[in-house]
Design a protein around this motif. Structure first.
Motif, PDB file in Angstrom:
ATOM      1  N   LEU A   2      40.211  40.601  30.545  1.00 32.74           N
ATOM      2  CA  LEU A   2      38.779  40.774  30.796  1.00 32.74           C
ATOM      3  C   LEU A   2      38.013  39.846  29.851  1.00 32.74           C
ATOM      4  CD1 LEU A   2      36.903  42.606  32.530  1.00 32.74           C
ATOM      5  CD2 LEU A   2      36.763  44.119  30.532  1.00 32.74           C
ATOM      6  N   ILE A   3      37.141  39.020  30.453  1.00 30.38           N
ATOM      7  CA  ILE A   3      36.348  38.087  29.640  1.00 30.38           C
ATOM      8  C   ILE A   3      34.868  38.313  29.960  1.00 30.38           C
ATOM      9  CG2 ILE A   3      35.817  35.646  29.172  1.00 30.38           C
ATOM     10  CD1 ILE A   3      38.672  34.992  30.159  1.00 30.38           C
ATOM     11  N   TYR A   4      34.055  38.371  28.916  1.00 36.74           N
ATOM     12  CA  TYR A   4      32.611  38.402  29.162  1.00 36.74           C
ATOM     13  C   TYR A   4      32.121  36.957  29.117  1.00 36.74           C
ATOM     14  CZ  TYR A   4      27.607  38.899  28.662  1.00 36.74           C
ATOM     15  OH  TYR A   4      26.246  38.766  28.833  1.00 36.74           O
ATOM     16  N   ARG A   5      31.603  36.493  30.265  1.00 41.32           N
ATOM     17  CA  ARG A   5      31.084  35.126  30.327  1.00 41.32           C
ATOM     18  C   ARG A   5      29.588  35.180  30.094  1.00 41.32           C
ATOM     19  NH1 ARG A   5      34.139  30.736  32.609  1.00 41.32           N
ATOM     20  NH2 ARG A   5      34.980  31.243  30.589  1.00 41.32           N
ATOM     21  N   ARG A   6      29.209  34.722  28.904  1.00 43.87           N
ATOM     22  CA  ARG A   6      27.812  34.860  28.506  1.00 43.87           C
ATOM     23  C   ARG A   6      26.874  34.030  29.399  1.00 43.87           C
ATOM     24  NH1 ARG A   6      25.825  37.498  24.381  1.00 43.87           N
ATOM     25  NH2 ARG A   6      27.866  37.745  23.475  1.00 43.87           N
ATOM     26  N   LYS A   7      27.350  32.838  29.701  1.00 39.87           N
ATOM     27  CA  LYS A   7      26.526  31.921  30.504  1.00 39.87           C
ATOM     28  C   LYS A   7      26.084  32.589  31.820  1.00 39.87           C
ATOM     29  CE  LYS A   7      28.273  28.659  32.995  1.00 39.87           C
ATOM     30  NZ  LYS A   7      29.191  27.560  33.357  1.00 39.87           N
ATOM     31  N   ASP A   8      27.035  33.321  32.451  1.00 41.84           N
ATOM     32  CA  ASP A   8      26.745  33.965  33.738  1.00 41.84           C
ATOM     33  C   ASP A   8      26.354  35.440  33.574  1.00 41.84           C
ATOM     34  OD1 ASP A   8      27.487  31.537  34.827  1.00 41.84           O
ATOM     35  OD2 ASP A   8      29.594  32.171  35.043  1.00 41.84           O
ATOM     36  N   ASN A   9      26.406  35.902  32.306  1.00 43.64           N
ATOM     37  CA  ASN A   9      26.106  37.316  32.006  1.00 43.64           C
ATOM     38  C   ASN A   9      26.932  38.262  32.888  1.00 43.64           C
ATOM     39  OD1 ASN A   9      24.918  39.496  30.739  1.00 43.64           O
ATOM     40  ND2 ASN A   9      23.195  39.577  32.185  1.00 43.64           N
ATOM     41  N   LYS A  10      28.250  38.010  32.965  1.00 45.71           N
ATOM     42  CA  LYS A  10      29.103  38.924  33.736  1.00 45.71           C
ATOM     43  C   LYS A  10      30.535  38.926  33.202  1.00 45.71           C
ATOM     44  CE  LYS A  10      30.494  35.736  37.399  1.00 45.71           C
ATOM     45  NZ  LYS A  10      30.503  35.482  38.838  1.00 45.71           N
ATOM     46  N   ILE A  40      43.301  29.038  30.474  1.00 48.12           N
ATOM     47  CA  ILE A  40      41.926  29.493  30.721  1.00 48.12           C
ATOM     48  C   ILE A  40      41.019  28.756  29.743  1.00 48.12           C
ATOM     49  CG2 ILE A  40      40.335  31.448  30.446  1.00 48.12           C
ATOM     50  CD1 ILE A  40      42.694  33.202  31.516  1.00 48.12           C
ATOM     51  N   ALA A  41      39.900  28.311  30.257  1.00 48.57           N
ATOM     52  CA  ALA A  41      38.945  27.612  29.388  1.00 48.57           C
ATOM     53  C   ALA A  41      37.806  28.559  29.045  1.00 48.57           C
ATOM     54  CB  ALA A  41      38.409  26.365  30.097  1.00 48.57           C
ATOM     55  N   LEU A  42      37.630  28.824  27.758  1.00 49.71           N
ATOM     56  CA  LEU A  42      36.526  29.683  27.323  1.00 49.71           C
ATOM     57  C   LEU A  42      35.302  28.823  27.081  1.00 49.71           C
ATOM     58  CD1 LEU A  42      38.073  32.192  24.740  1.00 49.71           C
ATOM     59  CD2 LEU A  42      37.631  32.544  27.178  1.00 49.71           C
ATOM     60  N   GLU A  43      34.142  29.462  27.231  1.00 46.90           N
ATOM     61  CA  GLU A  43      32.898  28.755  26.928  1.00 46.90           C
ATOM     62  C   GLU A  43      32.256  29.439  25.735  1.00 46.90           C
ATOM     63  OE1 GLU A  43      30.577  28.671  30.510  1.00 46.90           O
ATOM     64  OE2 GLU A  43      32.199  27.730  31.650  1.00 46.90           O
ATOM     65  N   LYS A  44      31.454  28.640  25.006  1.00 46.97           N
ATOM     66  CA  LYS A  44      30.820  29.185  23.803  1.00 46.97           C
ATOM     67  C   LYS A  44      30.021  30.450  24.164  1.00 46.97           C
ATOM     68  CE  LYS A  44      31.337  25.561  20.750  1.00 46.97           C
ATOM     69  NZ  LYS A  44      32.099  25.749  19.513  1.00 46.97           N
ATOM     70  N   GLY A  45      30.175  31.481  23.347  1.00 49.62           N
ATOM     71  CA  GLY A  45      29.461  32.723  23.614  1.00 49.62           C
ATOM     72  C   GLY A  45      30.302  33.736  24.382  1.00 49.62           C
ATOM     73  N   ASP A  46      31.427  33.295  24.936  1.00 47.52           N
ATOM     74  CA  ASP A  46      32.311  34.232  25.644  1.00 47.52           C
ATOM     75  C   ASP A  46      33.016  35.163  24.635  1.00 47.52           C
ATOM     76  OD1 ASP A  46      31.633  32.912  27.913  1.00 47.52           O
ATOM     77  OD2 ASP A  46      33.601  31.971  28.257  1.00 47.52           O
ATOM     78  N   PHE A  47      33.355  36.338  25.114  1.00 49.32           N
ATOM     79  CA  PHE A  47      34.307  37.116  24.294  1.00 49.32           C
ATOM     80  C   PHE A  47      35.345  37.771  25.197  1.00 49.32           C
ATOM     81  CE2 PHE A  47      30.649  40.080  24.627  1.00 49.32           C
ATOM     82  CZ  PHE A  47      31.246  41.246  25.063  1.00 49.32           C
ATOM     83  N   ILE A  48      36.540  37.904  24.632  1.00 50.29           N
ATOM     84  CA  ILE A  48      37.677  38.460  25.368  1.00 50.29           C
ATOM     85  C   ILE A  48      37.874  39.904  24.915  1.00 50.29           C
ATOM     86  CG2 ILE A  48      40.196  38.302  25.693  1.00 50.29           C
ATOM     87  CD1 ILE A  48      39.890  35.309  24.940  1.00 50.29           C
ATOM     88  N   ILE A  49      38.173  40.748  25.877  1.00 52.13           N
ATOM     89  CA  ILE A  49      38.425  42.162  25.543  1.00 52.13           C
ATOM     90  C   ILE A  49      39.889  42.455  25.842  1.00 52.13           C
ATOM     91  CG2 ILE A  49      37.828  44.575  26.037  1.00 52.13           C
ATOM     92  CD1 ILE A  49      35.484  41.992  27.336  1.00 52.13           C
TER      93      ILE A  49
END
Lengths: 113, 521
Positions: B414-422, B446-455
């Motif tokens: 599960l990844i929170y993608r900050r850019k898309d807010n989802k 998987i490529a993470l983007e700045k601001g993402d966090f992984i749960i």
């Protein structure tokens, strides 16, 4: 027979013993559940009726895998039927769907023996 | 050990202390009670006996007096008649003086039919004097034997006057009178009463003395089992659970001792069980301590990444394991692992996984699958395909955001993608480790983007139950995560765990809980 949160009724049917489970297979009954069915799997074919199992943890899938392994080592079969979607989902998530013989109904289960 | 020996060292002093506390024991109370009872009973019986015996004696004496009076007066009147008829004053005097010598006689008088004294036992000069006192008047009037005052055997008068007319051929020729005194009777009665009282006193004292001895003996006999019981309980209380109480009486005490001995056996069993449990618990505590020391003691903070973790074991040693560490110059490795089952077997699997991971981690920089394959092979072989664990392992290059990961039967990434807010859910992976030796795990990029966090979490979090047996669920977890999405990794972990705690408040949990947040910034 009752484990914490899970009732088990047993009956003979042809070449197998049918265990009708009702309740939940939670992580905390892992060892007891495993121990109970390992001895059964050594002795006869086993059909597990999951129609009344509301929930199973991933540890429960692990236990089923082990029981299945014991059955195979003793030339016995384990067939599971009547899984509800959430239980099915757990088995899918652990990627073990192919490890078990799973059917929708009891008739189909009996045919798999 | 010191605690166990302590009571055995000072049994004597304890015993004395206990005995000092008992001021008035059962034996003492029982003796006093029996003695008082004896005194009461003996006194009552003695009083009744004394009264009844003395009354009977008194009555007998009164009857004897009455009989004597009648006999004497009969004798007097008969003999005096002869003397009166023959006018023999001397004979009359002789008779009077003879009768006067009879016991209890005070005076003897013979009068003529008009109450003139013919002869008087004590005063010869009164001859011829007319008696006019009421007693004499009454005697004169009476035609038969008369006792004055009236004779009552229950109430004896000090003086009596008995009179009888002396008749000859139908004609009254005189009156015979005898005065009686009851002094001797009273004296005798007093003596008798005194004797009875004395005897009673001796009987009372004797009975009481015997009663005291008897009651003390009885109390000793009765309270002996009580003493044995008290002594037994004292020894038992000092921790000697092997002690048995032997009272062979077939009464309540015997029954009590048997029940007590039964209880001692149960207690002994229970104590042994407690000792065993204590040993087990100590071992578990040690194992728990070791296990705790095997997970990161603090969050990992690098420029570009923060990894925060939390783990809670429900009971003793658990099956959850998480770890994070630096790899090379710009990578971090993160693993979460859920070993099926609990206790020592699960802990052994966990330790083996950790050891293998730390052995291999430096050698393989860009393939989580290779490490997973190596660990799986080892675990399957060592634990004979009987112990399983789900895991999620990732290596993140925090400079580039590129991540390589492998999922062994664990919950989807599960990844929170900050850019898309989802939240993004990545369902990929293979079976848990420990099941098939030759199983091949795969790398996922998987490529993470700045601001993402992984749960990363174990199912102890999503399946945590509240008091109505409702599970927290993936959905609720996401809502909670979303609430704290703007905090840093450390605070997200703390806040989520706090919310999970509120959800489960009051309900007992069945599974360990582990949560990791990997924040890429």
């Amino acid at each position: 027979m009752e484990l914490r949160g899970l009732n088990i009724d047993v009956s003979d049917k042809g070449k197998a013993k049918i265990f009708r489970l009702s309740g939940e297979i939670r992580t905390d009954i892992y060892s007891d559940f495993l121990e109970f069915f390992r001895t059964k799997a050594e002795a006869s074919n086993i059909i597990l009726d999951f129609q009344n199992v509301k929930y199973m943890s991933s540890a429960g899938v692990g236990a089923l895998f082990n029981i299945n392994k014991v059955a195979n080592e003793n030339n016995k079969k384990l067939v599971i039927f009547g899984l509800n979607p959430s239980v099915k989902k757990i088995i899918e998530l652990t990627k073990l769907s192919n490890a078990f013989v799973i059917t929708d109904t009891e008739e189909e289960a009996l045919k798999k023996l | 050990m010191n605690k166990e020996n302590e009571p055995k060292d000072k049994p004597q002093s304890k015993k004395n202390a206990n005995e000092e506390k008992i001021k008035f024991g059962i034996k003492f109370k029982l003796s006093i009670f029996v003695i008082l009872l004896i005194i009461l009973v003996v006194t009552i019986i003695s009083s009744i006996l004394t009264t009844s015996i003395s009354n009977r004696q008194e009555k007998q004496m009164a009857e004897e007096l009455s009989r004597n009076m009648h006999l004497s007066i009969d004798y007097l009147s008969t003999t005096a008649r002869e003397a009166i008829i023959s006018l023999d004053d001397l004979l009359l005097l002789n008779i009077v003086q003879k009768v006067a010598k009879f016991p209890d006689v005070g005076y003897v008088i013979i009068t003529d039919p008009r109450n003139h004294i013919l002869s008087h036992s004590s005063d010869i000069e009164k001859t011829g004097v007319k008696l006019e006192d009421p007693t004499s008047e009454n005697a004169l009037k009476s035609k038969k034997t008369l006792i004055q005052p009236k004779f009552d055997p229950h109430n004896i008068s000090p003086r009596y006057d008995i009179s009888m007319p002396i008749n000859f051929r139908g004609k009254k020729v005189g009156i015979a009178r005898i005065g009686y005194t009851s002094d001797r009777i009273f004296k005798d009665i007093k003596n008798v009463k005194g004797n009875i009282l004395l005897t009673s006193l001796f009987v009372i004292i004797g009975t009481i003395a015997l009663g005291i001895v008897g009651s003390i003996a009885l109390a000793s006999y009765t309270t002996k089992p009580v003493k044995t019981l008290v002594e037994g309980i004292r020894v038992f209380g000092q921790g000697n659970l092997d002690h048995t109480i032997s009272i062979s009486n077939k009464d309540e005490f015997g029954y009590l001792s048997k029940e007590f001995n039964k209880m001692a056996v149960y207690l002994k069993k229970y104590q042994n069980l407690l000792v065993e449990r204590e040993v087990e618990k100590n071992l578990l505590d040690i194992a728990k301590g070791i296990q705790k020391s095997l997970v990161p003691q603090q969050d990992l903070k690098m420029p570009g990444v923060t990894v925060a973790g939390y783990s809670k074991t429900v009971f003793g040693v658990g099956g959850d394991y998480y770890d994070f560490f630096k790899i090379g110059k710009d990578k971090v490795g993160v693993i979460i692992c859920d070993v099926f089952g609990k206790g020592i077997p699960a802990a052994l699997v966990m330790v083996t996984i950790r050891t293998l991971l730390h052995t291999y981690k430096e050698g393989i920089l860009d393939s989580t699958a290779d490490i997973a394959n190596a660990i799986n092979k080892r675990i399957t072989m060592d634990f004979h395909g009987e112990q399983y664990a789900t895991f999620f392992f990732l290596i993140l290059n925090y400079k580039t955001g590129r991540m390589i990961c492998t999922n062994g039967g664990h919950a989807p990434l599960l990844i929170y993608r900050r850019k898309d807010n989802k939240f993004l859910c990545n369902e990929f992976g293979e079976i848990p480790i420990g099941m098939a030796e030759e199983n091949q795990y795969t790398n996922h990029n998987i490529a993470l983007e700045k601001g993402d966090f992984i749960i990363l979490n174990t199912d102890g979090i999503t399946e945590a139950e509240n008091t109505t047996n409702e599970q927290l669920t993936e959905e609720r977890l996401r809502k909670i995560l979303y609430k704290y999405k703007d905090l840093d990794a450390t605070k997200i972990v703390k806040s989520v765990i706090s919310d999970v705690g509120k959800f489960t408040a009051g309900a007992s949990q069945h599974d360990d809980m582990t949560l990791i947040i990997v924040e890429y910034k």
